[in-house]
Structure formats: C-alpha cells, structure tokens
Design a protein around this motif. Sequence first.
Motif, PDB file in Angstrom:
ATOM      1  N   GLU A  58       0.804  -1.222   0.000  1.00  0.00           N
ATOM      2  CA  GLU A  58       0.000   0.000   0.000  1.00  0.00           C
ATOM      3  C   GLU A  58       0.830   1.262   0.000  1.00  0.00           C
TER       4      GLU A  58
ATOM      5  N   PRO B  44       2.077   3.271  -4.158  1.00  0.00           N
ATOM      6  CA  PRO B  44       1.505   4.373  -4.943  1.00  0.00           C
ATOM      7  C   PRO B  44       1.866   5.749  -4.387  1.00  0.00           C
TER       8      PRO B  44
ATOM      9  N   ALA C 187       3.086   0.860  -9.848  1.00  0.00           N
ATOM     10  CA  ALA C 187       2.649   0.313  -8.563  1.00  0.00           C
ATOM     11  C   ALA C 187       1.371  -0.502  -8.676  1.00  0.00           C
ATOM     12  N   ALA C 188       1.370  -1.681  -8.054  1.00  0.00           N
ATOM     13  CA  ALA C 188       0.169  -2.510  -8.002  1.00  0.00           C
ATOM     14  C   ALA C 188      -0.731  -2.131  -6.833  1.00  0.00           C
ATOM     15  N   GLY C 189      -0.158  -1.527  -5.793  1.00  0.00           N
ATOM     16  CA  GLY C 189      -0.954  -1.343  -4.583  1.00  0.00           C
ATOM     17  C   GLY C 189      -1.205  -2.694  -3.940  1.00  0.00           C
TER      18      GLY C 189
ATOM     19  N   ARG D  15      -8.730  -1.161  -7.038  1.00  0.00           N
ATOM     20  CA  ARG D  15      -7.324  -0.830  -7.303  1.00  0.00           C
ATOM     21  C   ARG D  15      -7.241   0.392  -8.215  1.00  0.00           C
TER      22      ARG D  15
ATOM     23  N   ASP E 171      -7.847   3.307  -6.126  1.00  0.00           N
ATOM     24  CA  ASP E 171      -6.693   3.563  -5.255  1.00  0.00           C
ATOM     25  C   ASP E 171      -5.488   4.117  -6.013  1.00  0.00           C
TER      26      ASP E 171
ATOM     27  N   SER F 118      -3.711   2.441  -8.659  1.00  0.00           N
ATOM     28  CA  SER F 118      -2.713   1.458  -9.086  1.00  0.00           C
ATOM     29  C   SER F 118      -2.379   1.630 -10.563  1.00  0.00           C
ATOM     30  N   ASP F 119      -1.214   1.088 -10.966  1.00  0.00           N
ATOM     31  CA  ASP F 119      -0.776   1.108 -12.366  1.00  0.00           C
ATOM     32  C   ASP F 119      -0.841  -0.272 -13.003  1.00  0.00           C
TER      33      ASP F 119
ATOM     34  N   TYR G 186      -4.929  -1.901 -17.660  1.00  0.00           N
ATOM     35  CA  TYR G 186      -4.002  -2.579 -16.760  1.00  0.00           C
ATOM     36  C   TYR G 186      -3.542  -3.919 -17.327  1.00  0.00           C
TER      37      TYR G 186
END
Length: 428
Positions: A129, A132, A150-152, A199, A202, A204-205, A244
Amino acid sequence: MKTTAAILISLAVLPAQAADTALHCERLFDSRSGKVLGEHTVLVRDGKVAEVIPGRAKLAEGTDSIVLAGHTCLPGWTDLHVHLGSQSSPQSYSEGFRLDDVDFAFRSVGYAEKTLLAGFTSVRDLGGEVAPHLRDAINQGLVRGPRIFAAGKSIATTGGHADPTNGYNSELSHLLGPPGPTEGVINSVEDARQAVRQRYKDGSDVIKITATGGVLSYAKSGDAPQFTVEEVKAIVDTAKDYGYKVAAHAHGAEGMKRAVLGGVTSIEHGTMMTDEIMSLMKQKGTWYVPTIYAGRFVADKAKIDGYFPEIVRPKAQRIGAQIQRTAGNAYKAGVKIAFGTDMGVGPHGDNAREFVYMTEAGMPAAYALQAATIRAAEVLGVDDQGVVEAGKRADIIALPGDPVADIGNVMKVDFVMKDGVVYKRPTP
C-alpha cells in the motif's frame, strides 16, 4: 498516508538538470541487438536522448560533458518485481502489528534510493500500500527513487498468499471481520471485478494476483491453486477496461496453468512450471519473471533457526531452491523471460545480483541484460524506455568494463541518470 509526502518533503533535494549533457561512453550496450558497440556520444536534452553519435562527437559550447572512460553505457535497468515498502528480517512478522503505514513509508524512501543508485531507473512494485504514495512523491521530486509502476494491494482469495489477516488469532479476526474486495480479497467473479475497480480507485498502475500459495505468507501451502480460471478471467477482463496488465504470483503448477489460461501478462516465480505450462505460455505469449534472487535468499535463510516462523521454514527450503533450475529450463524451452528479483525479500540495492544468477541458470549475459531493458519495457507496455535512442527517456547507467564479457561488472554501477538528471557519477 495522505500526509506522508508532506512529511518527506525535506528529505531530499534533487540535483539541477543541465540544458544539454553529453555522455562520452567507451562502449554502448545496444539492447535491441544485445551487442556491445564501440565508443559513442549520447546527447541528452530536456530529459530525453537527443542524439546517439558514434565516436567522440564535437559539442556545442556550454554542453555539460561527462567522460565515462573505461565504461559501458546501458539503458537504465527495470526490475519488474519489487516490494519497496518492506525488507525481510526475523522481525518482519511482528512488525506488521507494531508499525504504522508511515513507518514503512519512511523506510521505503531509503530503499527506493538504494534501488535507483544500483542502476534501476524503473521498477514494478507488485504489492504494497505504500508504493503508490512513494511513486507520487518521487514523481513530484520530493524524494529520490526509480520510476514506479505500482500494483498497490495484491488481490488474493480468502486465506490466500495476500490475505492480510493470515495468522491473526480468533479475537483479532472477529474484531476486524473477514476482508473483502476493498481489502483485495475475493471469492467470486463479482468480487474479482470489484477488487480490480478498487485498485483503479486507489491509483494502481498494474494488477497483481496471488494465483497460488506463497513462501512467506503465514499459511501451510506454498503451491496450492487459489483462484478459479473464471475468477482470473474476470480480473484480466476488468483490468483491460482500465488499461491494466496483470501479473500473477504462482509457484504451483495447477494455479499457474489457470493463471495462463485466464490471460495474465506474466507469471512471477513459476517454481513448479511444467513442460505443459511452458508450451501454453509460449502459445499465449505469457512472460516469465523468475525472481531467482528471492528463491536463493529464502532457501539460505531457512537454514537459520528463528529467521522464519516454523510454518514458513519448510516452504522456503522446498520451493526457494527450485526457482533457478526452473528458470534455466524455461529459457531452454523458449519461454519469454524478463527481469525481476522480488526484492524486499532480499536487501534492496542488491538487485543486480539477479543477472549473475540468470547466467548461472544458462542464460547468456546479453539476454539477461535485455531482460532488464527492452524486454522489461515490453512487459510494462511502454515504448519510451529500455533503449538508448533519440526520443526515448534519458535513463542511462554506466559501469566499468564490459558486462557481456564479465557479468560480474553489473555490481559496479557508478553512473546513474534518470530522465536526464544525474544521480550518481564516478569518483574522479
């Protein structure tokens, strides 16, 4: 965590960027061909490569000239599997109960800088977490570090490798309640779609799923399948809506097969990969990111009493030792391989040792270097990095000697430029 960037603002001041910089490289690694070329001058302007000129070029007055005598210049490396918010230690399991997100955020600042200075100008952070927020702080120039994809929070199933409540006692579990898609835990196709959309919310990439059990999670199985094919497909299809790609942690064969059939972009670790799965990956165009470093690290630490909890130790001994052999077999079979370490399991900044392990597994040095440059860019789905060419990002590193002739030179990076900014240069 929303205040972390403000807290960290005083920790680093980025160096000034010159209008034009010329790098005089004694050798240049061409990541497209995998060949080391002779002397070249690389002209950098406004964060991008303006020209790549054979030989020692004459420069316009006022150009900042950096002479890298005896060095090979390469595109900045990409590590496709890191966890910048943590680093393995015997205290790792208790720290999750004692520390706050901001504590891990402060640690991540140092980890990020070590990674950058080791020659890794980009990373894909596959679960955490903090990532990001660290990405945003780096992009804003508040701290020094690599470009982060970032996946988160990783997506798991109940009791799966990324279920955040694994190991909790009944009182804590009752108090917190069962985690759901918001926390990255799913148990249906509908949950899967919601978890991906969360995600996206939030920031995420990339999406990370844990398709099988894992080595370091507080659970018995390290290889059991943990998603249905339908759940994986729902994640992949929903991820496509947001642009994604999906990376799948997988050790066991059945969970790996389901992930490939479900359409993931990459298999991470792949310990028990079979000939059938290798053929399927070639058919589907699925990438393999071996993370040999992590396998060797956990197998080694499993020999030390008390380093891992007893439920983890046998998994580390059994699974960790196999990854290097699997990577060698996958290379021989023609599976597409890209570079990743799972750093955070091992110490950040030591990422380049993966190159050595890849060559020990039977991969040519040039192939390993391509895996961390042009091939890694393909996995990310970007076309502005991974090569030293006009119009591309000025992510350039240099090291003494020739890494294709002696792969051990990858541990000696002493020049790092990211987006045209110099972060490290040889001591005169």
